[in-house]
Design a protein around this motif. Structure first.
Motif, short mmCIF file in Angstrom:
data_model
loop_
_atom_site.label_atom_id
_atom_site.label_comp_id
_atom_site.label_asym_id
_atom_site.label_seq_id
_atom_site.Cartn_x
_atom_site.Cartn_y
_atom_site.Cartn_z
N GLY A 85 -4.44 49.04 45.70
CA GLY A 85 -4.54 49.31 47.00
C GLY A 85 -5.88 49.97 47.06
N SER A 86 -6.02 50.65 48.45
CA SER A 86 -7.11 51.30 48.86
C SER A 86 -7.01 52.80 48.59
CB SER A 86 -7.46 51.02 50.25
OG SER A 86 -7.81 49.82 50.64
N TYR A 87 -7.99 53.50 48.18
CA TYR A 87 -8.15 54.82 47.92
C TYR A 87 -9.44 55.48 48.52
CZ TYR A 87 -4.30 53.75 44.48
OH TYR A 87 -3.45 53.45 43.62
N THR A 135 -7.02 59.32 39.52
CA THR A 135 -8.10 60.33 38.85
C THR A 135 -8.92 59.57 37.94
OG1 THR A 135 -6.67 62.21 39.34
CG2 THR A 135 -8.74 62.37 37.92
N VAL A 136 -10.13 59.36 38.37
CA VAL A 136 -11.16 59.01 37.45
C VAL A 136 -11.71 59.72 36.49
CG1 VAL A 136 -12.88 57.08 37.25
CG2 VAL A 136 -11.36 56.99 39.23
N GLU A 137 -11.47 59.77 35.26
CA GLU A 137 -11.86 60.87 34.46
C GLU A 137 -13.57 61.14 34.43
OE1 GLU A 137 -11.14 62.30 29.67
OE2 GLU A 137 -11.64 59.97 30.14
N PHE A 138 -14.06 59.82 34.40
CA PHE A 138 -15.74 60.13 34.17
C PHE A 138 -16.22 60.67 35.48
CE2 PHE A 138 -19.77 57.55 34.98
CZ PHE A 138 -20.59 58.20 33.64
N LEU A 139 -15.90 60.56 36.67
CA LEU A 139 -16.10 61.13 37.80
C LEU A 139 -15.65 62.45 38.08
CD1 LEU A 139 -15.89 57.69 40.17
CD2 LEU A 139 -17.78 58.74 38.62
N ASP A 140 -14.76 63.01 37.17
CA ASP A 140 -13.92 64.37 37.70
C ASP A 140 -14.55 65.57 36.81
OD1 ASP A 140 -11.79 65.51 39.07
OD2 ASP A 140 -10.73 65.81 36.91
N ALA A 141 -15.77 65.62 36.41
CA ALA A 141 -16.45 66.74 35.83
C ALA A 141 -16.43 67.91 36.77
CB ALA A 141 -17.81 66.49 35.23
N ASN A 142 -16.63 67.88 37.99
CA ASN A 142 -16.45 68.98 38.93
C ASN A 142 -15.22 69.16 39.78
OD1 ASN A 142 -18.98 70.11 38.13
ND2 ASN A 142 -19.94 68.05 39.12
N GLY A 143 -14.29 68.17 39.29
CA GLY A 143 -12.84 68.31 39.90
C GLY A 143 -12.89 67.49 41.12
N LEU A 144 -13.73 66.38 41.36
CA LEU A 144 -13.96 65.67 42.57
C LEU A 144 -13.61 64.40 42.15
CD1 LEU A 144 -17.27 67.02 44.12
CD2 LEU A 144 -14.79 67.93 44.71
N GLY A 145 -12.97 64.14 41.06
CA GLY A 145 -12.60 62.56 40.58
C GLY A 145 -11.33 62.06 41.08
N THR A 146 -10.48 62.74 42.17
CA THR A 146 -9.36 62.27 42.47
C THR A 146 -9.42 61.67 43.68
OG1 THR A 146 -8.07 63.96 41.42
CG2 THR A 146 -6.90 62.65 43.14
N PHE A 147 -8.87 60.22 43.89
CA PHE A 147 -8.87 59.40 45.09
C PHE A 147 -7.60 59.44 45.42
CE2 PHE A 147 -12.53 58.23 42.47
CZ PHE A 147 -13.68 57.52 43.36
N GLN A 148 -7.65 59.59 46.57
CA GLN A 148 -5.96 59.52 47.46
C GLN A 148 -5.91 58.18 48.15
OE1 GLN A 148 -4.18 62.17 47.37
NE2 GLN A 148 -5.46 63.61 46.11
N ARG A 149 -4.54 57.78 48.01
CA ARG A 149 -4.40 56.42 48.68
C ARG A 149 -4.36 56.63 50.22
NH1 ARG A 149 -1.86 51.52 47.39
NH2 ARG A 149 -1.08 52.63 45.48
#
Length: 546
Positions: A463-465, A532-546
């Protein structure tokens, strides 16, 4: 091993505050006075020799005889050959300036593995972060003309620029960003560049990043510094590449130097970048650093960089003309941030000026330095010893393993002590391996479970996030596999099932260091609400919402 003088010592590099800053320490301002060759101390003891200056802070107890500089220059060919053999780096170009003259200028190796074209003094290399002190010189030229101050707020020239705190937005200065003390987290914005976003998008999204305390910590940021440089260019009504060309490259005759990636791409005599794959250099994918041009986008040659060394060592003067005001230039070469606090009582702390490392080396002399590194295939360094009007620049076309730093350190060892104190390349390599190549993922060095928990149906994960910082993401099911699509160029990343709702993937780009995880939230009402994309989450911003 070649027959130049080397004194080996065991162990690894004991402490490097930052790989970017090759040396560390500080200098102090002194007091007036003059030296008298026949003077004695208050106790009647004779002084060994007059100081070079009346300023006690400039005095060095152990002089450097010209013979040691001559020996270092004579040994450079062998030093480069040894480091190339140890590291495997394909090509190297070196320039040394002494007393306002280029006294060594030479290329080694090949522009591209498998090719016959040789590296010479006019081969164009990507400088990576060696672009920072070059760009700081451009800014100093504008500051010296009185048109801008290092302490001007960035929003004075970029009114739309913002960070995550209104107070910081209003007060952050050009100097704050050039000394990495703005509060932005380490390497802020770099992952957006890896996904293909351009400079306007990245600078705009810096406002979403969590901030460390303002002016309290050193955190190295390419795009923070880029914002400061772009503010200076905006103050002059020109682009950053144009400002660099007219303020620095043209006046110094640096005809092969550019802040435009397209010029590097078009250069006939250019060094192809090489990345490390399983410990072996191979030609790399294209590294286009245009989005961070002031911080990492300069390309140049050893011959051109020798001209920049001359300007730096002469306090902004070049061929009898004061091209950059000495005061504005020197302000950039004073410590502004503690980049590496000493971890032991005997260790020297690391300091950072405005775009350059500044400190004292292990003989007590002031040294300016900076290195540059692209994991996609470049490593460079510069060391300047102002007391001796001596500087060396080393450019290579291989991912960082400490090769340029080892060459410069070996050369400076002979200059200052008459012999090489250690085998520098493996020492630097160990530091760089830990700093650049370590994979922080929870999946790194792990085997996938032999009996993993089943995944939810792929249709519930697809789906889209959305993500305010990284933009949209699309997860699509293709047969019995999932593919994650990110960024403005719709980069595709196949996902492999790991365990339950966890999948693995391989990031790409400058900052990629191997496997990473994607964790889907447990599906609710037939679909996963987030990932949550771990590689993009170093600053806590790596979670994508549907």
């Amino acid at each position: 091993m070649h027959s130049y003088n080397v004194r080996r010592s065991p162990g690894v590099l004991a402490a490097v505050a930052s790989v970017i800053i090759v040396v560390s320490g500080c200098s102090t301002s002194g007091s007036p006075g003059s030296a008298d060759p026949s003077a004695t101390s208050p106790a009647g003891l004779p002084f060994a020799s007059p100081a070079a200056s009346g300023n006690p802070a400039e005095h060095v107890a152990v002089p450097i005889p010209q013979s040691q500089i001559d020996d270092a220059l004579a040994d450079l060919d062998a030093i480069v050959a040894d480091v190339m053999a140890e590291s495997g780096v394909p090509g190297v170009s070196v320039a040394v300036v002494h007393n306002d003259e280029t006294v060594y200028l030479k290329g080694f190796g090949v522009r591209e593995l498998g090719g016959e074209a040789k590296v010479d003094e006019d081969t164009v290399f990507q400088l990576a972060s060696l672009s920072k002190p070059v760009g700081a010189t451009v800014v100093a030229s504008v500051v010296g003309d009185g048109e801008v101050s290092w302490d001007d707020p960035v929003t004075e020239y970029l009114p739309d620029f913002a960070l995550g705190d209104p107070y910081v937005t209003e007060n952050v200065t050009i100097a704050d960003l050039y000394s990495h003390r703005s509060g932005l987290p380490d390497h802020a914005g770099d992952l957006l560049e890896d996904l293909g976003y351009g400079q306007p998008y990245i600078l705009d999204r810096l406002r979403l990043l969590p901030l460390n305390p303002f002016r309290a910590e050193y955190e190295y940021t390419n795009f923070g510094l880029t914002a400061a440089a772009e503010a200076v260019a905006a103050s002059q009504g020109v682009t950053w590449p144009e400002l660099s060309r007219t303020r620095l490259y043209e006046p110094l005759g640096m005809s092969s130097t550019s802040s435009e990636f397209a010029d590097y791409e078009a250069a006939e005599n250019k060094a192809v970048t090489h990345e490390l794959i399983d410990g072996t250099y191979q030609p790399a994918q294209v590294r286009d650093p245009q989005a961070q041009s002031p911080a990492g986008g300069v390309s140049s040659t050893a011959a051109d960089m020798a001209q920049w060394l001359r300007l730096q060592l002469a306090g902004g003067e070049f061929d009898g003309q004061q091209l950059v005001a000495a005061e504005a230039l020197q302000e950039s070469r004073q410590p502004h941030s503690v980049s590496g606090p000493a971890q032991t009582p005997a260790a020297r702390s690391g300091f950072y000026g405005l775009g350059i490392g500044v400190g004292t080396d292990d003989t007590g002399r002031v040294r300016y330095s900076h290195s540059g590194a692209f994991l996609l295939g470049a490593s460079t360094t510069v060391n300047l010893l102002p007391a001796e009007s001596l500087g060396i620049v080393v450019l290579t076309n291989g991912a960082p393993q400490g090769a340029p730093e080892a060459i410069a350190a070996s050369f400076m060892d002979i200059v200052e002590t008459g012999e090489i104190s250690r085998d520098w390349q493996p020492a630097y390599k160990q530091v760089m391996d830990s700093q650049f190549y370590a994979n922080p993922s929870k999946l790194a060095d792990q085997q996938s479970p032999a009996a993993p928990a089943p995944s939810p149906p792929l249709a519930q994960l697809a789906g889209s996030y959305a993500n305010d910082y990284y933009g949209p993401a699309l997860v699509v099911a293709r047969g019995d596999t999932l593919v994650m699509i990110l960024g403005p160029k719709s980069l595709e990343f196949p996902l492999s099932h790991w365990d339950g709702t966890t999948y693995s993937y391989e990031p790409t780009g400058e900052n990629a260091v191997g496997i990473s995880a994607v964790d889907f939230a447990t599906p609710v009402d037939g679909s996963s609400p987030s990932m949550t994309v771990e590689f993009l989450d170093a600053n806590g911003l790596g979670t994508f919402q549907r």
